[in-house]
Every structure is written in structure tokens, then in C-alpha cells.
Design a protein around this motif. Structure first.
Motif, PDB file in Angstrom:
ATOM      1  N   GLY A  32       0.964  -0.793  -0.082  1.00 35.77           N
ATOM      2  CA  GLY A  32       0.273   0.222  -0.073  1.00 35.77           C
ATOM      3  C   GLY A  32       0.873   1.008   0.376  1.00 35.77           C
ATOM      4  O   GLY A  32       0.094   2.253  -0.012  1.00 35.77           O
ATOM      5  N   ASN A  33       1.729   1.590   0.247  1.00 33.08           N
ATOM      6  CA  ASN A  33       2.859   2.484   0.502  1.00 33.08           C
ATOM      7  C   ASN A  33       3.539   2.117  -1.179  1.00 33.08           C
ATOM      8  O   ASN A  33       4.456   1.631  -1.515  1.00 33.08           O
ATOM      9  CB  ASN A  33       3.931   2.245   0.990  1.00 33.08           C
ATOM     10  N   GLU A  34       3.099   3.336  -2.040  1.00 37.02           N
ATOM     11  CA  GLU A  34       3.771   3.832  -3.296  1.00 37.02           C
ATOM     12  C   GLU A  34       4.922   4.917  -3.531  1.00 37.02           C
ATOM     13  O   GLU A  34       4.902   6.191  -2.859  1.00 37.02           O
ATOM     14  CB  GLU A  34       2.532   4.438  -4.033  1.00 37.02           C
ATOM     15  N   LYS A  35       5.752   4.145  -3.981  1.00 36.69           N
ATOM     16  CA  LYS A  35       6.997   4.976  -3.965  1.00 36.69           C
ATOM     17  C   LYS A  35       7.094   5.395  -5.830  1.00 36.69           C
ATOM     18  O   LYS A  35       7.087   4.953  -6.642  1.00 36.69           O
ATOM     19  CB  LYS A  35       8.301   3.771  -3.481  1.00 36.69           C
ATOM     20  N   THR A  36       7.602   5.941  -6.153  1.00 38.01           N
ATOM     21  CA  THR A  36       7.734   7.009  -7.814  1.00 38.01           C
ATOM     22  C   THR A  36       9.259   6.456  -7.808  1.00 38.01           C
ATOM     23  O   THR A  36      10.487   6.996  -7.385  1.00 38.01           O
ATOM     24  CB  THR A  36       7.320   8.241  -8.125  1.00 38.01           C
ATOM     25  N   LEU A  37       9.262   5.473  -8.886  1.00 36.92           N
ATOM     26  CA  LEU A  37      10.808   4.788  -9.847  1.00 36.92           C
ATOM     27  C   LEU A  37      11.473   6.345 -10.190  1.00 36.92           C
ATOM     28  O   LEU A  37      12.545   6.393 -10.393  1.00 36.92           O
ATOM     29  CB  LEU A  37      11.154   3.474  -9.939  1.00 36.92           C
ATOM     30  N   LYS A  38      10.555   6.933 -11.638  1.00 39.78           N
ATOM     31  CA  LYS A  38      10.299   7.044 -12.133  1.00 39.78           C
ATOM     32  C   LYS A  38       9.293   8.485 -12.756  1.00 39.78           C
ATOM     33  O   LYS A  38       8.374   8.397 -12.810  1.00 39.78           O
ATOM     34  CB  LYS A  38      10.607   6.772 -14.229  1.00 39.78           C
ATOM     35  N   ASP A  39       9.827   9.776 -12.870  1.00 39.00           N
ATOM     36  CA  ASP A  39       8.852  10.471 -12.932  1.00 39.00           C
ATOM     37  C   ASP A  39       9.027  11.486 -13.984  1.00 39.00           C
ATOM     38  O   ASP A  39       9.932  11.437 -14.521  1.00 39.00           O
ATOM     39  CB  ASP A  39       9.217  11.511 -12.022  1.00 39.00           C
ATOM     40  N   PRO A  40       7.366  11.437 -14.873  1.00 39.72           N
ATOM     41  CA  PRO A  40       7.781  12.426 -16.518  1.00 39.72           C
ATOM     42  C   PRO A  40       8.561  13.454 -16.787  1.00 39.72           C
ATOM     43  O   PRO A  40       8.503  14.059 -17.638  1.00 39.72           O
ATOM     44  CB  PRO A  40       6.154  11.856 -16.695  1.00 39.72           C
ATOM     45  N   TYR A  41       8.394  14.150 -15.519  1.00 37.63           N
ATOM     46  CA  TYR A  41       8.839  15.530 -15.412  1.00 37.63           C
ATOM     47  C   TYR A  41      10.765  15.354 -15.599  1.00 37.63           C
ATOM     48  O   TYR A  41      10.866  16.802 -15.890  1.00 37.63           O
ATOM     49  CB  TYR A  41       8.179  16.946 -14.063  1.00 37.63           C
ATOM     50  N   SER A  42      10.744  14.246 -14.892  1.00 34.54           N
ATOM     51  CA  SER A  42      12.077  14.121 -14.602  1.00 34.54           C
ATOM     52  C   SER A  42      12.927  14.253 -16.553  1.00 34.54           C
ATOM     53  O   SER A  42      12.368  13.126 -17.425  1.00 34.54           O
ATOM     54  CB  SER A  42      12.641  13.458 -13.957  1.00 34.54           C
ATOM     55  N   LEU A  43      14.002  14.875 -16.920  1.00 37.66           N
ATOM     56  CA  LEU A  43      14.325  14.928 -17.986  1.00 37.66           C
ATOM     57  C   LEU A  43      15.479  13.309 -18.579  1.00 37.66           C
ATOM     58  O   LEU A  43      15.349  12.598 -19.271  1.00 37.66           O
ATOM     59  CB  LEU A  43      15.237  15.608 -18.458  1.00 37.66           C
ATOM     60  N   SER A  44      15.515  12.791 -16.794  1.00 42.41           N
ATOM     61  CA  SER A  44      16.567  11.360 -17.188  1.00 42.41           C
ATOM     62  C   SER A  44      14.863  10.197 -17.067  1.00 42.41           C
ATOM     63  O   SER A  44      15.655   9.205 -18.144  1.00 42.41           O
ATOM     64  CB  SER A  44      16.920  11.456 -16.004  1.00 42.41           C
ATOM     65  N   THR A  45      14.292  10.563 -17.281  1.00 42.02           N
ATOM     66  CA  THR A  45      12.698   9.640 -17.519  1.00 42.02           C
ATOM     67  C   THR A  45      12.988   9.610 -19.349  1.00 42.02           C
ATOM     68  O   THR A  45      12.387   8.292 -19.462  1.00 42.02           O
ATOM     69  CB  THR A  45      11.334  10.174 -17.382  1.00 42.02           C
ATOM     70  N   HIS A  46      12.985  10.628 -19.420  1.00 40.84           N
ATOM     71  CA  HIS A  46      13.041  10.245 -21.154  1.00 40.84           C
ATOM     72  C   HIS A  46      14.167  10.525 -22.562  1.00 40.84           C
ATOM     73  O   HIS A  46      14.606  10.302 -22.765  1.00 40.84           O
ATOM     74  CB  HIS A  46      12.194  11.980 -21.836  1.00 40.84           C
ATOM     75  N   ILE A  47      15.780  10.801 -21.958  1.00 37.93           N
ATOM     76  CA  ILE A  47      16.588  10.474 -22.414  1.00 37.93           C
ATOM     77  C   ILE A  47      17.983   9.839 -21.509  1.00 37.93           C
ATOM     78  O   ILE A  47      18.017  10.179 -20.281  1.00 37.93           O
ATOM     79  CB  ILE A  47      16.994  12.408 -22.484  1.00 37.93           C
ATOM     80  N   ASP A  48      18.105   8.853 -21.783  1.00 39.71           N
ATOM     81  CA  ASP A  48      18.993   8.064 -20.448  1.00 39.71           C
ATOM     82  C   ASP A  48      19.768   6.553 -21.679  1.00 39.71           C
ATOM     83  O   ASP A  48      19.719   6.069 -21.974  1.00 39.71           O
ATOM     84  CB  ASP A  48      18.178   7.035 -19.793  1.00 39.71           C
ATOM     85  N   LEU A  49      21.337   6.843 -20.994  1.00 41.57           N
ATOM     86  CA  LEU A  49      22.046   6.102 -22.375  1.00 41.57           C
ATOM     87  C   LEU A  49      21.969   4.684 -21.484  1.00 41.57           C
ATOM     88  O   LEU A  49      22.178   3.698 -21.989  1.00 41.57           O
ATOM     89  CB  LEU A  49      23.276   6.951 -22.331  1.00 41.57           C
TER      90      LEU A  49
END
Length: 100
Positions: A32-49
């Protein structure tokens, strides 16, 4: 992609993993405890090598477990192809999923 598993014996630890294919938002819910691993507002979510993301968690309910969620994306056009998801509990593979 969404999947859930129960870990351990009574009382079981409920783990639910969710990833939105469009925004990249990734969350995990443990008992029941939710944790965000990747945030859509973080640039590293969309651009990652990196092609493999690993998240490690320590669970204690009542036994101690090590939970690892691994996301492997394809090399070419990773956002447009299914990703591989592996879930390990105490270094044993317990779940394999492939999808968006």
C-alpha cells in the motif's frame, strides 16, 4: 506494463509495479505504500543512455527479503518496442514479463 506478486508466507507482502508507456512514469507499491521510481517531469526519464535499470528494495514482513526489479529496454527505438522486466527475490528469478 503492470504486474503484481505476493512475496513470503503469511502475512504476504503485496508488490505492484506500474509503468505508463506514454509518459514513462514508473511506480512500485509495496503493501500500500507507493513510491515513484521515474517521474515524467524529470529529463532523465526520457533521455537515458543505460539499457538496464535496476531497483533494489529491502522487505521485512516478518522475514527479510531482497527484491530487485530490472527493466531492460531495446537498443534501437527503445520507446517504441516492448521492454523486458525481471523480478528477483533473494537473487532468484520469480517473474519475467515483456511489454510496454
Amino acid at each position: 506494463m503492470q504486474f503484481s506478486i505476493d512475496i513470503g508466507c503469511e502475512p504476504k507482502t503485496a508488490v505492484e509495479f506500474k509503468r505508463n508507456w506514454f509518459t514513462g512514469r514508473t511506480t512500485i507499491t509495496i503493501d500500500g505504500n507507493e513510491k515513484t521510481l521515474k517521474d515524467p517531469y524529470s529529463l532523465s526519464t526520457h533521455i537515458d543512455l543505460e539499457f538496464t535499470k535496476r531497483w533494489e528494495f529491502s522487505l521485512e514482513n516478518p522475514e527479510a527479503f531482497k527484491l530487485v526489479v530490472e527493466q531492460i529496454r531495446p537498443v534501437l527505438f527503445g520507446g517504441f518496442q516492448p521492454h523486458q522486466y525481471n523480478v528477483y527475490v533473494d537473487d532468484s528469478l520469480v517473474l519475467e514479463k515483456c511489454g510496454y
